[in-house]
Design an enzyme around this catalytic site. Structure first.
Site, PDB file in Angstrom:
ATOM      1  N   GLU A 147      -6.862   3.557  -5.585  1.00  0.00           N
ATOM      2  CA  GLU A 147      -8.126   3.835  -4.910  1.00  0.00           C
ATOM      3  C   GLU A 147      -8.321   5.234  -5.418  1.00  0.00           C
ATOM      4  O   GLU A 147      -7.811   6.274  -5.200  1.00  0.00           O
ATOM      5  CB  GLU A 147      -7.801   3.793  -3.361  1.00  0.00           C
ATOM      6  CG  GLU A 147      -9.102   4.200  -2.451  1.00  0.00           C
ATOM      7  CD  GLU A 147      -8.927   4.505  -1.036  1.00  0.00           C
ATOM      8  OE1 GLU A 147      -9.589   4.440  -0.379  1.00  0.00           O
ATOM      9  OE2 GLU A 147      -7.803   4.860  -0.818  1.00  0.00           O
TER      10      GLU A 147
ATOM     11  N   ASP B 187      -3.195   4.548  -2.340  1.00  0.00           N
ATOM     12  CA  ASP B 187      -4.500   5.156  -1.589  1.00  0.00           C
ATOM     13  C   ASP B 187      -4.858   6.370  -2.201  1.00  0.00           C
ATOM     14  O   ASP B 187      -3.962   7.396  -2.336  1.00  0.00           O
ATOM     15  CB  ASP B 187      -3.636   5.256  -0.006  1.00  0.00           C
ATOM     16  CG  ASP B 187      -4.740   5.816   0.676  1.00  0.00           C
ATOM     17  OD1 ASP B 187      -5.860   5.120   1.006  1.00  0.00           O
ATOM     18  OD2 ASP B 187      -4.388   6.919   1.426  1.00  0.00           O
TER      19      ASP B 187
ATOM     20  N   HIS C 257     -10.587  -2.672   4.489  1.00  0.00           N
ATOM     21  CA  HIS C 257     -10.282  -2.331   5.975  1.00  0.00           C
ATOM     22  C   HIS C 257     -11.003  -0.869   6.285  1.00  0.00           C
ATOM     23  O   HIS C 257     -11.213  -0.717   7.535  1.00  0.00           O
ATOM     24  CB  HIS C 257      -8.707  -1.981   6.116  1.00  0.00           C
ATOM     25  CG  HIS C 257      -8.355  -0.787   5.011  1.00  0.00           C
ATOM     26  ND1 HIS C 257      -8.408  -1.093   3.719  1.00  0.00           N
ATOM     27  CD2 HIS C 257      -8.084   0.282   5.484  1.00  0.00           C
ATOM     28  CE1 HIS C 257      -7.592  -0.069   3.271  1.00  0.00           C
ATOM     29  NE2 HIS C 257      -7.689   0.988   4.065  1.00  0.00           N
ATOM     30  N   ASP C 258     -11.760  -0.263   5.186  1.00  0.00           N
ATOM     31  CA  ASP C 258     -12.493   1.021   5.555  1.00  0.00           C
ATOM     32  C   ASP C 258     -13.891   0.765   5.277  1.00  0.00           C
ATOM     33  O   ASP C 258     -14.825   1.722   5.502  1.00  0.00           O
ATOM     34  CB  ASP C 258     -12.093   2.111   4.490  1.00  0.00           C
ATOM     35  CG  ASP C 258     -10.706   2.602   4.720  1.00  0.00           C
ATOM     36  OD1 ASP C 258     -10.275   2.734   6.006  1.00  0.00           O
ATOM     37  OD2 ASP C 258      -9.959   3.288   3.713  1.00  0.00           O
TER      38      ASP C 258
ATOM     39  N   ASP D  14       0.607  -1.385   0.038  1.00  0.00           N
ATOM     40  CA  ASP D  14      -0.194  -0.004  -0.076  1.00  0.00           C
ATOM     41  C   ASP D  14       0.864   1.178  -0.033  1.00  0.00           C
ATOM     42  O   ASP D  14       1.656   1.425   1.004  1.00  0.00           O
ATOM     43  CB  ASP D  14      -0.934  -0.015   1.265  1.00  0.00           C
ATOM     44  CG  ASP D  14      -2.281   0.467   1.047  1.00  0.00           C
ATOM     45  OD1 ASP D  14      -2.288   1.688   0.295  1.00  0.00           O
ATOM     46  OD2 ASP D  14      -3.020   0.049   1.430  1.00  0.00           O
TER      47      ASP D  14
END
Length: 548
Positions: A248, A196, A322-323, A95
């Site tokens: 993302e 990200d 995870h979000d 990431d």
């Protein structure tokens, strides 16, 4: 390397497996579970950030891009992980948090100490007046997106937490550093990169949002973002023909997403978008909960599948990360039909056009965290939201209900390995408590039952690797107006696949035209029959196949 037959498994390292009893997952813990992931059949492990961080935002506040946070392990541990993954033909995806750094990063510390070179790594602006920030933009975590620095009589931009200062990508030195960081990890054997909120790196200007919204129109899909990504591709990951990249994209429109992925763009392989995960936001506000809007969900799937394929652009396929809260609690029925609805959700997403992502614990049917009190939450976004929502007049009960439904901590409880204390995650005290239902929902139990959700995911992965129509076939929607069924076709010149999913815990009826002899590749009921008149049981889901 073609990525179209690949499946990615996401690990939130903090919550995966703890090898030393300190309550935090770590690299050695991951190594101990690689055979489990090999049995599942995945190709990549995407790790959330494991480098040095104050952990204000779960590692997305990076203080050092090249050194591991000691709580996760050492470079020697990672090198062992890399070797062990390679033995199992599993690649590693890291990431990259490149929109911002932690204010604890050496660059920001030098900026605050008066070093103009590093000050220009960040976005500092004069206020509109004494005590008034440069713009009315709001942080995504609540409050102003600007923080005052007395030394300069200026404000720095932080689109997220106040400790996450946005980087100035207009500065060529910043872009050079980003390429060096990727190449550093490529040299360590990392073949995948997830970027990200990458579509926020180019700001359009610094003005008040005239609609008094959050300012996102000024920093989303900005004017130079594609220039920056093409440059980064050429100088780093684009040199790896065996690599896989995913960006993302926050709040991106379909028209803008086309340009990020696709072979002719020379930017990214695939893209994450989140529109389908806002269909249970009342008035599109995260903390205002409503039952999910099935028609909106289906329309979004169809629109994005058709739109991206028209431009040879590839999406990431996912329900969980995870979000996001756990999909089984959100779109399925985790109490009455956990197995049936879990298998249906998996089938619906995995058979579409794109690259599927499995978030740890999804494959065993993990649910939302069942948090009862505020002190059980750890996420900065949730804790900020509690204060903001209370200040706006929401009752305690309403706020706690909103958090229980939509907090990111729902996804961050430790994966449940067995029914021993702390679900086999740690011998110590876990950093966040385990889900109380771990005795019923755990890996050990799933592996012992050949009808479990785990083996359904395993079969879906094998199907993707076996059938070209799943990897490359055209997406064609079916039953677009049906109130309960999401159905679609995948087709090539040689093969055809029909996927039928009942999204509700009640029977659903419809008619579908079948032209030819089909076989059932996979179903979530044992006695599914092939008929044109569909008479679906609760959450019934199956895949039909024929050669043309």
């Amino acid at each position: 390397m073609s990525f179209k037959d690949k499946v990615v498994y996401q690990i939130y390292p903090k919550s995966f497996a703890d090898s030393n009893g300190d309550g935090f997952g770590d690299i050695q813990g991951v190594i101990s579970k690689l055979d489990y992931l090999k049995e599942l059949g995945i190709d990549y492990i995407w790790f959330n950030p494991m480098t040095i961080s104050p952990q204000r935002d779960g590692g997305y506040d990076v203080a050092n891009y090249r050194e591991f946070d000691p709580r996760y392990g050492t470079m020697e541990d990672f090198e062992e992980l890399s070797r062990e993954c390679a033995k199992r033909n599993i690649n590693i995806m890291f990431d990259m948090v490149f929109n911002h750094t932690s204010t604890e990063h050496e660059w920001f510390k030098k900026a605050m100490a008066g070093d103009e070179y590093y000050k220009n790594f960040y976005i500092f602006k004069k206020g509109k007046a004494k005590g008034v920030p440069p713009t009315n933009w709001q942080s995504k975590f609540g409050g102003s997106a600007w923080e005052y620095v007395e030394r300069y009589d200026e404000w720095y931009l932080h689109l997220f937490d106040v400790t996450q200062a946005d980087l100035n990508w207009e500065n060529p030195a910043v872009r050079e550093e980003m390429a060096k960081i990727i190449n550093y990890w490529r040299d360590k054997g990392v073949h995948g990169f997830r970027f990200d909120v990458i579509n926020l790196i180019s700001k359009r200007g610094y003005e008040d949002d005239p609609n008094n919204f959050d300012g996102r129109q000024f920093y989303t899909d900005g004017p130079r973002v594609h220039e920056y990504l093409k440059e980064l591709n050429k100088r780093s990951f684009g040199q790896d023909t065996d690599g896989l990249t995913v960006g993302e994209l926050s709040s991106a429109t379909l028209e803008n997403v086309y340009h990020y992925s696709g072979e002719d763009q020379h930017e990214l392989n695939t893209v994450f978008t989140f529109h389908h995960l806002k269909v249970d936001y009342k008035d599109k506000k995260k903390w205002h909960v409503q039952p999910f809007d099935f028609h909106e969900l289906k329309d979004l799937f169809i629109t994005w599948q058709e739109g991206l394929q028209e431009h040879d652009s590839w999406p990431a396929l996912f329900w969980n990360c995870h979000d996001q809260p756990r999909s089984l609690s959100r779109f399925g029925d985790d109490k009455n039909y956990p197995l049936e609805s879990g298998k249906m959700l998996a089938t619906a997403i995995h058979m579409m056009r794109g690259v599927p992502y499995i978030y740890m614990g999804e494959e065993i049917g993990m649910t939302n965290g069942n948090f009862k009190t505020l002190d059980e939450y750890r996420d900065v976004e949730s804790l900020n939201a509690y204060k903001i929502l209370k200040k706006k007049g929401m009752s305690e009960e309403e706020v706690m209900h909103a958090l229980s439904c939509h907090s990111r901590d729902n996804a961050r409880t430790p994966i449940c390995w067995d029914d021993s204390e702390n679900a086999g995650f740690t011998d110590g005290t876990p950093w966040i408590r385990v889900n109380p239902n771990y005795k019923d929902i755990n890996v050990k139990k799933a592996l012992a039952d050949k009808n479990s959700l785990f083996y359904h995911y395993q079969k879906l992965i094998k199907l993707r690797k076996t059938y070209k129509v799943i990897q490359e076939g055209k997406f064609v929607p079916l039953l677009k107006d049906d109130d309960a069924i999401f159905a679609y076709k995948r087709e090539t010149d040689d093969e055809e696949l029909i996927v039928i999913n009942n999204f509700y815990g009640k029977e659903a009826k419809a008619h579908i035209d079948l032209n030819g002899d089909y076989t059932i590749l996979l179903s979530n009921y044992k006695d599914t029959e092939i008929t044109e008149d569909l008479d679906l049981r609760p959450y019934e889901s199956y895949i039909l196949y024929r050669q043309r």
